[in-house]
Design a protein around this motif. Structure first.
Motif, PDB file in Angstrom:
ATOM      1  N   TYR A   9       0.838  -1.203   0.000  1.00  0.00           N
ATOM      2  CA  TYR A   9       0.000   0.000   0.000  1.00  0.00           C
ATOM      3  C   TYR A   9       0.872   1.253   0.000  1.00  0.00           C
ATOM      4  O   TYR A   9       0.661   2.167  -0.793  1.00  0.00           O
ATOM      5  N   THR A  32      -5.320   4.060   4.896  1.00  0.00           N
ATOM      6  CA  THR A  32      -4.597   2.789   5.018  1.00  0.00           C
ATOM      7  C   THR A  32      -5.467   1.686   5.606  1.00  0.00           C
ATOM      8  O   THR A  32      -5.266   0.523   5.299  1.00  0.00           O
ATOM      9  N   GLY A  35      -7.896   0.814   2.619  1.00  0.00           N
ATOM     10  CA  GLY A  35      -7.196   0.554   1.369  1.00  0.00           C
ATOM     11  C   GLY A  35      -7.740   1.363   0.204  1.00  0.00           C
ATOM     12  O   GLY A  35      -7.500   1.038  -0.952  1.00  0.00           O
TER      13      GLY A  35
END
Length: 182
Positions: A9, A32, A35
């Protein structure tokens, strides 16, 4: 539009940050936990990113053919007793909200899916050439659709409909996925 990449990521976010400006992208949010990365994009050349077919317009005995998603100008043979005519200008623009969904497959792979919400705007203004007077935009049409959900819309009037089905060319979606594949 989906791909599997070998980047995490954070690596994907770094790659987007490094290439966003050259592609005309703005990163709005990056979460985060979920996503999800949202980006924005705008252009005055929508015909590069969406397909709305070709429009043929006839005024008097003159026929004008142009890409429906493109800006275009033409002279209208509406003539009054002083032999004046009018010019029409179609200004097309496109604003996009892009969602990049990232899902970790394993420690070495991330699945990335891109979808785009397109907002196409077409403003048509007219100018009387005798007076060199530009009228304010007299027609404004906004069409909203997404990557996988094209819909038929009327860009004309109820008296003279111009039905089109705008759809993505995939150029924008693929450009984002290409960043992740390099």
């Amino acid at each position: 539009y989906t791909t599997v990449t070998m980047f995490s990521y954070n690596e994907i976010l770094n790659r987007l940050n490094a290439r966003a400006e050259e592609l005309g992208l703005t990163i709005n949010t990056a979460n985060t936990k979920t996503g999800i990365i949202t980006l924005a994009f705008k252009t005055d050349k929508p015909e590069k990113y969406i397909d709305m077919g070709v429009t043929t317009r006839t005024f008097g005995r003159e026929e004008f053919v142009f890409a429906t998603a493109a800006s275009a100008g033409y002279k209208l043979p509406y003539v009054n007793s002083d032999n004046d005519y009018y010019k029409a200008w179609r200004a097309a623009s496109l604003n996009c909200l892009i969602t990049l969904q990232l899902s970790k497959i394993n420690s070495n792979q991330t699945k990335a899916s891109v979808s785009v919400n397109y907002i196409f705007t077409l403003e048509t203004s007219y100018e009387n050439t005798a007076f060199r007077k530009k009228a304010p935009a007299t027609e404004k049409v906004t069409v909203t659709f997404s990557t996988n959900m094209p819909q038929e819309v009327n860009l004309g009037s109820s008296q003279t409909p111009v039905m089109v089905t705008p759809q993505s060319t995939g150029v924008l979606e693929q450009a984002i996925l290409d960043i992740l594949a390099d």
